[in-house]
Design an enzyme around this catalytic site. Structure first.
Site, PDB file in Angstrom:
ATOM      1  N   ARG A 219       0.061 -10.572 -11.688  1.00 18.25           N
ATOM      2  CA  ARG A 219      -1.028 -11.077 -10.851  1.00 18.25           C
ATOM      3  C   ARG A 219      -0.413 -11.670  -9.581  1.00 18.25           C
ATOM      4  O   ARG A 219       0.662 -12.305  -9.638  1.00 18.25           O
ATOM      5  CB  ARG A 219      -1.833 -12.166 -11.572  1.00 18.25           C
ATOM      6  N   HIS A 267      -2.954  -2.112  -6.826  1.00 16.04           N
ATOM      7  CA  HIS A 267      -3.406  -2.482  -8.185  1.00 16.04           C
ATOM      8  C   HIS A 267      -3.656  -1.215  -9.028  1.00 16.04           C
ATOM      9  O   HIS A 267      -4.741  -1.017  -9.570  1.00 16.04           O
ATOM     10  CB  HIS A 267      -4.674  -3.366  -8.136  1.00 16.04           C
TER      11      HIS A 267
END
Ligand code: NDP
Ligand code: OXD
Length: 304
Positions: A219, A267
């Site tokens: 993250r 991502h």
């Protein structure tokens, strides 16, 4: 017969066939719907992007089954009192292993200097063997441990670090310092929690060996962006390959887009795969109906 609300509209086309097939395979007779009166819903299949945000009226719901591995956008929802499970999907794990292995090999083998070589420089320097390239993985859960297994199979010496003590894995602050000190390649595969936010700050980046490479498929907030940019500019960090960011999509004009030592991937390190993830959802519904404990329950206090 349980009623399952599929509450992630954008993902419905992927799951429309896969989820009924997995339910049938698991022998579950259920009503699968995309809309329902809240008081009729037994299970909610969920994603962080779901419009459903108020769980209060779902009074008989036995579990909220998240399609994502990360739950940081859900754990803070005060209306969610039902059990929450996260996704541990063999397909997602396989994807993460491929992304981490691929990017580790890119940096280990120094592929860039041969792929982009405008001066046609003949540099016969051979890279070291994997056994000479220590890798550290922060976060040895479902994904980190699978990546460690794959990298060890290629002979990389892998050091793992986790929150709790487990065999062959470092933990605690001393363990972290030890894990960082040897990391020629650092992989951050931790969940975002209050404890992990900005874990890789300037002080911790400074503990890495000169020229270390960072891969972050975990993250964005695990790393302090400004500290990372400063460490890259100083040459202390050789390269950062980043898949996740504080703001996604990464805003145009963000320095990561143009920094010569940063690679941005959007991502895409690993995606939940509908066929394998549907089996995980079906197994949890089977468990719920049989009164057995759910798999992959999130500890709301811990945050993952
Ligand atoms: P797990 O919950 O299985 O593993 C998390 C690991 O992090 C565990 O080893 C845990 O330690 C460790 N950990 C948690 N908090 C701390 C802490 N404070 N200090 C040290 N270690 C800590 O998660 P997954 O492996 O399934 O996924 C990890 C993350 O990967 C997800 O949360 C998500 O953010 C990210 N992800 C990214 C994707 C992408 O496409 N980029 C796709 C999927 C996931 P312990 O073992 O002791 O509990
Ligand atoms: C996840 C992700 O958490 O894709 O599943 O990031």
């Amino acid at each position: 017969m349980p009623t399952i609300l599929f509450a992630a509209p954008s993902l419905w086309p992927e799951y429309r066939d896969a989820l009924p097939a997995a339910l049938a395979e698991a022998g579950i007779d259920a009503t699968l719907v995309t809309e329902a009166a809240p008081e009729m819903v037994d299970y909610i299949v969920y994603a962080p992007s779901s419009p459903l945000q108020d769980f209060t009226p779902y009074t008989r719901t036995k579990a909220v089954l998240n399609l994502w591995a990360g739950v940081e956008r859900i754990t803070g929802n005060p209306t969610l009192t039902q059990p929450l499970t996260r996704m541990v999907d063999p397909g997602l794990t396989e994807g993460m292993v491929e992304w981490v292995t691929g990017h580790t090999l890119r940096h280990h083998l120094g592929m860039d200097r041969h792929i982009v070589n405008p001066g046609h420089v003949w540099d016969p320097t051979c890279p070291p063997l994997a056994r000479e390239r220590p890798v550290t993985i922060l976060g040895m859960g479902a994904l980190g441990s699978a990546c460690a297994t794959a990298l060890r199979a290629l002979n990389f010496p892998v050091t793992g670090w986790s929150r709790t003590a487990k065999p062959g894995c470092l933990h605690g602050q001393d363990g972290l310092a030890q894990a960082l000190a040897t990391a020629q390649i650092l992989v951050t595969l931790l969940p975002k929690t209050p404890e992990t936010e900005n874990l890789m700050n300037a002080d911790r980046l400074a503990l890495l060996p000169q020229g270390a490479v960072i891969l972050n498929p975990g993250r964005g907030p695990l790393i302090d962006d400004n500290a990372l940019l400063a460490a890259l500019d100083a040459g202390h960090i050789g390269h950062a390959t980043l898949d996740v960011f504080r703001v996604e999509p990464l805003p145009q004009g963000h320095p990561f887009w143009t920094h010569p030592r940063v690679t941005v991937t959007p991502h895409i390190a690993a995606d939940t795969r509908a066929i394998t993830a549907s089996r995980v959802i079906a197994e949890n519904i089977r468990r719920g109906e049989a009164g057995e404990p759910f798999l992959h329950l999130v500890d709301r206090a811990r945050g993952y």
